[in-house]
Design a protein around this motif. Structure first.
Motif, short mmCIF file in Angstrom:
data_model
loop_
_atom_site.label_atom_id
_atom_site.label_comp_id
_atom_site.label_asym_id
_atom_site.label_seq_id
_atom_site.Cartn_x
_atom_site.Cartn_y
_atom_site.Cartn_z
N LEU A 45 71.42 46.62 24.52
CA LEU A 45 70.87 46.09 23.27
C LEU A 45 69.36 46.23 23.29
O LEU A 45 68.70 45.79 24.23
N ILE A 46 68.82 46.84 22.23
CA ILE A 46 67.37 47.00 22.10
C ILE A 46 66.97 46.36 20.78
O ILE A 46 67.29 46.86 19.71
N LEU A 98 74.46 56.82 14.64
CA LEU A 98 74.87 56.24 13.36
C LEU A 98 73.84 55.20 12.93
O LEU A 98 73.52 54.28 13.68
N VAL A 99 73.34 55.36 11.71
CA VAL A 99 72.35 54.46 11.14
C VAL A 99 73.05 53.63 10.06
O VAL A 99 73.68 54.19 9.16
N THR A 159 74.58 52.33 23.12
CA THR A 159 73.28 51.70 22.87
C THR A 159 73.23 51.20 21.43
O THR A 159 73.62 51.92 20.51
N VAL A 160 72.77 49.98 21.24
CA VAL A 160 72.60 49.41 19.90
C VAL A 160 71.13 49.04 19.73
O VAL A 160 70.58 48.23 20.50
N LEU A 178 73.93 53.34 18.04
CA LEU A 178 74.07 52.65 16.76
C LEU A 178 72.72 52.00 16.43
O LEU A 178 72.20 51.20 17.21
N TYR A 179 72.18 52.36 15.28
CA TYR A 179 70.90 51.80 14.83
C TYR A 179 71.16 50.95 13.60
O TYR A 179 71.68 51.43 12.59
N VAL A 180 70.83 49.67 13.69
CA VAL A 180 71.08 48.72 12.60
C VAL A 180 69.75 48.18 12.09
O VAL A 180 68.92 47.71 12.87
#
Length: 267
Positions: free
Chosen positions: A194-195, A134-135, A159-160, A76-78
């Motif tokens: 978390l990154i 998912l972006v 992974t986020v 997941l890319y936020v």
């Protein structure tokens, strides 16, 4: 060499695109691979976004080669920025396309964007067939967490990646996002890695606490990788050609101006 830890095809692609890894990539990759939460703070253009994405790409790619890649959203890319599609195209979609060009037999790693502008048919399609990456934005993440289909989409996240986290932590938008992150963690069977990606900012310790969220027993502290905050200086002292005196002559000023013009052209 950090690149040797990647799959040979990923390593070959990187060496064909870049002269060498940046300092932030060299320092971040081992920490990301360890599975620890990590906050990467570096100036714009230092390669920190690709540092996060490439490790995820490598993991998904290795699973696809082994035939173990599942139809679930693993990454997941936020990003709080409206122009997030630019970073995604440069650091995620382009590398994946170029890797497939190197080996067309590779299974497809699906990347989809979910924002307020995403058409309804595309939203329904991603709920039925989950993307691997998912972006989204903080606001769209909140909406996903309020529906059964959205929660099912997020239940496989491991992974986020939170980009521009410094822009979130400063106001109510960050408080709202922190609540969504706690809801996401409660939804998952295991805490995600978390990154956090941040521009140069202070204090990093508080930003790391914002990234980690509510304390959890047995969870290691966030590892902070800080690069480029103190830049190297090059200092020289130059004097006009004529001998210095109490008052500079017009000729001296002319020499100074000419030298300033020459130095500006060199840089």
């Amino acid at each position: 060499m950090p690149l040797t830890k990647f799959h040979p095809l990923v390593e070959s692609w990187f060496r064909g695109r870049f002269a060498a890894p940046t300092d932030v990539q060299v320092r971040s990759w081992p920490e990301i691979r360890s599975g620890r939460d990590i906050l990467i703070s570096a100036p714009t253009g230092s390669g920190k976004t690709l540092a996060a994405f490439l490790t995820c790409i490598d993991s998904l790619f290795a699973q696809s080669v082994e035939g173990t890649l599942e139809d679930r959203t693993a990454v997941l890319y936020v990003s709080p920025l409206k122009a997030l599609s630019n970073d995604v195209q440069k650091n995620l979609e382009a590398p994946l396309a170029e890797l497939r060009a190197l080996d067309p037999s590779l299974p497809d790693v699906r990347v989809l964007v979910r924002t307020g502008d995403t058409p309804a048919k595309d939203r329904q399609a991603m709920v039925k067939k989950h993307p691997h990456v998912l972006v989204t934005t903080p606001e769209s993440l909140y909406i996903l967490l309020t529906s059964d289909g959205g929660r099912a989409l997020l239940r496989g996240v491991r992974t986020v990646i939170i980009d521009e986290i410094h822009a979130l932590a400063r106001d109510k938008r960050g408080s709202h996002f922190a609540l969504s992150m706690e809801r996401l963690k409660a939804l998952l069977p295991a805490p995600p890695q978390l990154i956090g990606l941040s521009a140069t900012t202070k204090p990093l310790e508080r930003l790391a606490r914002f990234l980690s969220g509510a304390p959890r027993e047995g969870r290691a502290p966030v590892e902070v990788v800080q690069v480029g905050h103190v830049r190297p200086w090059e200092l020289t002292i130059e004097t006009p050609e004529d001998e210095l005196s109490a008052v500079a002559t017009h000729e001296m000023w002319g020499q100074l101006y000419d030298r300033l013009v020459a130095l500006s052209k060199e840089h």
